[in-house]
Design a protein around this motif. Structure first.
Motif, short mmCIF file in Angstrom:
data_model
loop_
_atom_site.label_atom_id
_atom_site.label_comp_id
_atom_site.label_asym_id
_atom_site.label_seq_id
_atom_site.Cartn_x
_atom_site.Cartn_y
_atom_site.Cartn_z
N GLN A 1 51.66 -50.82 -96.22
CA GLN A 1 51.42 -52.17 -95.71
C GLN A 1 49.94 -52.31 -95.40
O GLN A 1 49.37 -51.51 -94.65
CB GLN A 1 52.26 -52.43 -94.47
N LEU A 2 49.29 -53.32 -95.98
CA LEU A 2 47.84 -53.43 -95.92
C LEU A 2 47.44 -54.74 -95.24
O LEU A 2 48.12 -55.76 -95.38
CB LEU A 2 47.23 -53.39 -97.32
N PRO A 3 46.32 -54.74 -94.54
CA PRO A 3 45.76 -56.00 -94.02
C PRO A 3 45.13 -56.80 -95.15
O PRO A 3 44.91 -56.27 -96.25
CB PRO A 3 44.71 -55.51 -93.01
N PRO A 4 44.82 -58.06 -94.93
CA PRO A 4 44.25 -58.88 -96.02
C PRO A 4 42.97 -58.31 -96.60
O PRO A 4 42.74 -58.39 -97.80
CB PRO A 4 44.02 -60.24 -95.35
N TRP A 5 42.11 -57.71 -95.75
CA TRP A 5 40.82 -57.23 -96.27
C TRP A 5 40.96 -55.96 -97.10
O TRP A 5 40.01 -55.56 -97.77
CB TRP A 5 39.84 -56.98 -95.13
N ALA B 1 45.58 -70.65 -94.38
CA ALA B 1 46.27 -69.36 -94.43
C ALA B 1 45.46 -68.27 -93.73
O ALA B 1 46.00 -67.44 -93.00
CB ALA B 1 46.55 -68.98 -95.88
N GLN B 2 44.13 -68.28 -93.94
CA GLN B 2 43.29 -67.30 -93.28
C GLN B 2 43.31 -67.48 -91.77
O GLN B 2 43.36 -66.50 -91.00
CB GLN B 2 41.85 -67.41 -93.80
N GLN B 3 43.30 -68.73 -91.32
CA GLN B 3 43.36 -68.98 -89.88
C GLN B 3 44.70 -68.55 -89.29
O GLN B 3 44.76 -68.03 -88.17
CB GLN B 3 43.10 -70.46 -89.59
N ASP B 4 45.78 -68.74 -90.05
CA ASP B 4 47.09 -68.27 -89.58
C ASP B 4 47.09 -66.75 -89.42
O ASP B 4 47.65 -66.21 -88.45
CB ASP B 4 48.19 -68.70 -90.55
N GLU B 5 46.48 -66.05 -90.38
CA GLU B 5 46.40 -64.59 -90.28
C GLU B 5 45.58 -64.16 -89.07
O GLU B 5 45.95 -63.22 -88.36
CB GLU B 5 45.80 -64.02 -91.56
N GLU B 6 44.46 -64.86 -88.83
CA GLU B 6 43.65 -64.52 -87.66
C GLU B 6 44.40 -64.78 -86.36
O GLU B 6 44.33 -63.98 -85.42
CB GLU B 6 42.35 -65.34 -87.69
N ILE B 7 45.14 -65.89 -86.31
CA ILE B 7 45.93 -66.18 -85.11
C ILE B 7 46.98 -65.11 -84.89
O ILE B 7 47.21 -64.66 -83.76
CB ILE B 7 46.56 -67.58 -85.24
N GLU B 8 47.64 -64.70 -85.97
CA GLU B 8 48.66 -63.66 -85.84
C GLU B 8 48.04 -62.34 -85.39
O GLU B 8 48.62 -61.61 -84.55
CB GLU B 8 49.35 -63.46 -87.20
N GLU B 9 46.85 -62.03 -85.89
CA GLU B 9 46.18 -60.80 -85.47
C GLU B 9 45.79 -60.86 -84.00
O GLU B 9 45.96 -59.90 -83.26
CB GLU B 9 44.94 -60.60 -86.35
#
Length: 366
Positions: free
Chosen positions: A176-180, A285-293
């Motif tokens: 399982q990998l992060p987006p980066w 989508a990127q902002q959703d990922e940042e919020i989840e992080e």
């Protein structure tokens, strides 16, 4: 300068040395260069702060890491988990790093530490004499991770630059990998922006306008007076010739060109709108990922806060119990400083609430 070289050379190889300084230079320079040819693991790991590697910019480092590992890193701080450093060593020395144990989704300090244990084991296995300041790196500070990534790049240039058979995607398969940690999408870099599309539409309409201006049907009569005639007669003859030519020519293509240009402009505007909408979706989508992080980080901090608060509360209860026992009328022969320290340590190092309760039990019964 030549005489000093000759003197040192005679001391090394004897009196039969040429007196020509150029010949002496040819003897001494290869001997001096032997120490700098081998930049093996131990030598490459001892890199000083004035080495050129520590003057590489952040942009160059991220571009190098993304190209080497096929990632999409945007910040040096993303390397704080230690996973990127582990794979760089794996690229230099394949199969010497336990890549299956790497936690790519680590987000908190205590989750970073196992990755650095794997990195330290790889350093020891490959003879890399470099101190890993884990306490600073796991804080995700820019300067600390920048300097360590600069050292990693310098080490790779000495140890892994000539290795072309390394596939960086294989060690991350099934994890399982992060987006980066995913390879950057080529489509994102070639998507036309609305401004470029609008400029392209303007360029498409200009040739049509020029063709309309150059159309002979749009050009007025010359008005030249023919020989032996009058001005009115010349104008009438020119009008008659123009009418005959218009009747003989097919219908002008100026109207069709204008319609095609209008259709092209509409299509370009539609494409620009679609591209802008897609860009907005990607940003959302990127902002959703940042919020989840961020939400995960907050949950981890709350968990640690509750954990240490429980420990403190248990120590407080133990102290109250011991104080009551000390102030009681009956003496407690087993209540020694060693016993108190042992009870406190049992509470601090208990792994869960059951162990903490078991550790707290004996003093209460006493």
């Amino acid at each position: 300068f030549g005489s000093s070289i000759q003197t040192s050379a005679r001391d090394l190889v004897g009196p039969h040395v040429p007196r020509n300084p150029a010949a002496v230079w040819a003897l001494t320079v290869p001997m001096a260069g032997l120490g700098s040819r081998n930049m093996g693991g131990r030598t490459a790991s001892k890199v000083g702060m004035m080495e050129g590697a520590f003057f590489v910019s952040r942009t160059d480092l991220l571009a190098w890491a993304n190209n080497l590992l096929q990632m999409s890193l945007t910040k040096v701080e993303q390397c704080a988990s230690g996973a990127v450093y582990c794979q760089i060593i794996d690229a230099c020395h394949p199969a010497t790093v336990s890549m299956k144990k790497i936690n790519w989704m680590a987000k908190a300090d205590h989750e970073f530490i196992p990755n650095y244990k794997i990195l330290q084991a790889a350093f020891d296995k490959n003879g890399i004499e470099r101190h890993i300041d884990v306490d600073k790196l796991i804080r995700a500070k820019y300067q600390d991770n920048l300097e360590f990534l600069q050292f990693m790049k310098c080490y790779w240039e000495h140890e892994g630059a000539g290795r072309a058979d390394y596939d960086p995607v294989v060690p991350r398969e099934g994890k399982q990998l992060p987006p980066w940690a995913n390879a950057a999408s080529a489509a994102a870099t070639t998507t036309p922006t609305p401004a470029r599309l609008a400029a392209g539409a303007g360029r498409e309409t200009r040739p049509a306008a020029r063709s309309n201006e150059a159309d002979p049907g749009k050009r007025p009569g010359s008005g030249r007076v023919p020989p032996g005639g009058t001005v009115g007669a010349g104008a009438g003859a020119a009008a008659a010739r123009g009418g005959a030519a218009a009747a003989a020519r097919p219908p002008s293509s100026g109207g069709a060109g204008a319609a095609a240009a209008a259709a092209g402009s509409a299509a370009a505007a539609s494409s620009a709108s679609a591209a802008a909408m897609e860009a907005m979706r990607t940003k959302a989508a990127q902002q959703d990922e940042e919020i989840e992080e961020l939400r995960s980080t907050v949950e981890g901090l709350e968990h640690e806060r509750d954990y240490y608060f429980r420990k403190l509360r248990e120590v407080e209860i133990l102290c109250t119990t011991l104080q009551t026992q000390l102030e009681g009328a009956e003496a407690q022969p087993d209540l020694t400083p060693k016993r108190i320290v042992t009870d406190i340590q049992d509470i601090l190092y208990a792994e869960n609430e059951d162990d903490a309760g078991a550790a707290e039990g004996p003093p209460a019964e006493a």
